[in-house]
Motif scaffolding. Structure first.
Motif, PDB file in Angstrom:
ATOM      1  N   SER A  40       0.827  -1.208   0.000  1.00  0.00           N
ATOM      2  CA  SER A  40       0.000   0.000   0.000  1.00  0.00           C
ATOM      3  C   SER A  40       0.866   1.266   0.000  1.00  0.00           C
ATOM      4  N   VAL A  41       1.885   1.279   0.833  1.00  0.00           N
ATOM      5  CA  VAL A  41       2.760   2.452   0.900  1.00  0.00           C
ATOM      6  C   VAL A  41       3.525   2.623  -0.409  1.00  0.00           C
ATOM      7  N   ARG A  42       4.021   1.521  -0.964  1.00  0.00           N
ATOM      8  CA  ARG A  42       4.737   1.616  -2.252  1.00  0.00           C
ATOM      9  C   ARG A  42       3.824   2.153  -3.360  1.00  0.00           C
ATOM     10  N   LYS A  43       2.581   1.680  -3.380  1.00  0.00           N
ATOM     11  CA  LYS A  43       1.626   2.137  -4.391  1.00  0.00           C
ATOM     12  C   LYS A  43       1.376   3.637  -4.242  1.00  0.00           C
ATOM     13  N   THR A  44       1.148   4.080  -3.004  1.00  0.00           N
ATOM     14  CA  THR A  44       0.915   5.509  -2.767  1.00  0.00           C
ATOM     15  C   THR A  44       2.152   6.322  -3.120  1.00  0.00           C
ATOM     16  N   LEU A  45       3.318   5.812  -2.781  1.00  0.00           N
ATOM     17  CA  LEU A  45       4.573   6.501  -3.110  1.00  0.00           C
ATOM     18  C   LEU A  45       4.750   6.603  -4.626  1.00  0.00           C
ATOM     19  N   ASP A  46       4.442   5.536  -5.348  1.00  0.00           N
ATOM     20  CA  ASP A  46       4.514   5.572  -6.819  1.00  0.00           C
ATOM     21  C   ASP A  46       3.537   6.594  -7.399  1.00  0.00           C
ATOM     22  N   GLN A  47       2.318   6.620  -6.851  1.00  0.00           N
ATOM     23  CA  GLN A  47       1.327   7.590  -7.333  1.00  0.00           C
ATOM     24  C   GLN A  47       1.786   9.021  -7.040  1.00  0.00           C
ATOM     25  N   ALA A  48       2.337   9.242  -5.876  1.00  0.00           N
ATOM     26  CA  ALA A  48       2.826  10.578  -5.522  1.00  0.00           C
ATOM     27  C   ALA A  48       3.977  10.986  -6.428  1.00  0.00           C
ATOM     28  N   THR A  49       4.818  10.023  -6.774  1.00  0.00           N
ATOM     29  CA  THR A  49       5.936  10.307  -7.681  1.00  0.00           C
ATOM     30  C   THR A  49       5.415  10.676  -9.064  1.00  0.00           C
ATOM     31  N   THR A  50       4.431   9.918  -9.548  1.00  0.00           N
ATOM     32  CA  THR A  50       3.829  10.195 -10.857  1.00  0.00           C
ATOM     33  C   THR A  50       3.205  11.591 -10.889  1.00  0.00           C
ATOM     34  N   MET A  51       2.544  11.962  -9.791  1.00  0.00           N
ATOM     35  CA  MET A  51       1.883  13.265  -9.716  1.00  0.00           C
ATOM     36  C   MET A  51       2.846  14.381  -9.297  1.00  0.00           C
ATOM     37  N   ARG A  52       4.086  14.021  -9.011  1.00  0.00           N
ATOM     38  CA  ARG A  52       5.102  14.975  -8.538  1.00  0.00           C
ATOM     39  C   ARG A  52       4.651  15.690  -7.260  1.00  0.00           C
ATOM     40  N   ALA A  53       4.012  14.934  -6.383  1.00  0.00           N
ATOM     41  CA  ALA A  53       3.555  15.460  -5.098  1.00  0.00           C
ATOM     42  C   ALA A  53       4.693  15.253  -4.092  1.00  0.00           C
ATOM     43  N   GLN A  54       5.609  16.198  -4.085  1.00  0.00           N
ATOM     44  CA  GLN A  54       6.849  16.063  -3.313  1.00  0.00           C
ATOM     45  C   GLN A  54       6.604  15.845  -1.817  1.00  0.00           C
TER      46      GLN A  54
END
Length: 165
Positions: A40-54
């Motif tokens: 779950s954390v990896r998925k959220t981290l990947d999504q944040a990276t894609t959205m550039r949500a630093q």
């Protein structure tokens, strides 16, 4: 290996079999939950990276590190419980000590200025910030109090040998 040590290890294996079996079963159950949290954390981290949500990346990167640390500590705990013989337990303990040393050094750095700025930008409630501050303070205090003992130059054979029976 001496005959007396072999006998001691055989007795230990028989006497502790039930506890070790139970421990292994419980560890497997906890591992399933931990793996779900990591995914779950990896998925959220990947999504944040894609959205550039630093800011989200920063917070979830710390979360991922802590979950992976927890996983490594769980492996060591299981290995310690399953270890047969004093030499094997000392071996596991030495490696767990290195992991704890690295974590005591890394976590306060991970929870530094960038992390603080990220949680401020994400409007984390003050109650949670206070909990984070308390944990961070405890880690820094632990690091200050034990840094000299754990320092690589101090982790010489003198300390390692003293942990070996």
């Amino acid at each position: 290996m001496k005959a007396s040590e072999q006998l001691k290890n055989a007795i230990e294996t028989v006497v502790l079999f039930r506890n070790r079996w139970r421990s292994r079963r419980n560890a497997r159950e906890r591992m399933k939950i931990r793996n779900q949290a990591l995914a779950s954390v990896r998925k959220t981290l990947d999504q944040a990276t894609t959205m550039r949500a630093q800011n989200i990346q920063t917070v979830f990167n710390v979360g991922l590190y802590l979950l992976q640390l927890d996983q490594d500590l769980a492996y060591f705990t299981t290995d310690m419980v399953q270890a047969v013989g004093d030499r094997r337990r000392a071996f596991v303990a030495k490696h767990e000590a290195v992991l704890l040393y690295e974590a005591a050094e890394d976590v306060p750095q991970l929870m530094g200025k960038q992390f603080r700025a990220a949680i401020a930008a994400l409007s984390v409630p003050i109650e949670q910030v206070q909990v984070i501050n308390a944990v961070s303070s405890d880690l820094k205090r632990f690091w200050r109090e034990h840094r000299d003992f754990w320092a690589p130059s101090e982790m010489s054979s003198r300390h390692i040998v003293s942990m070996t029976p």
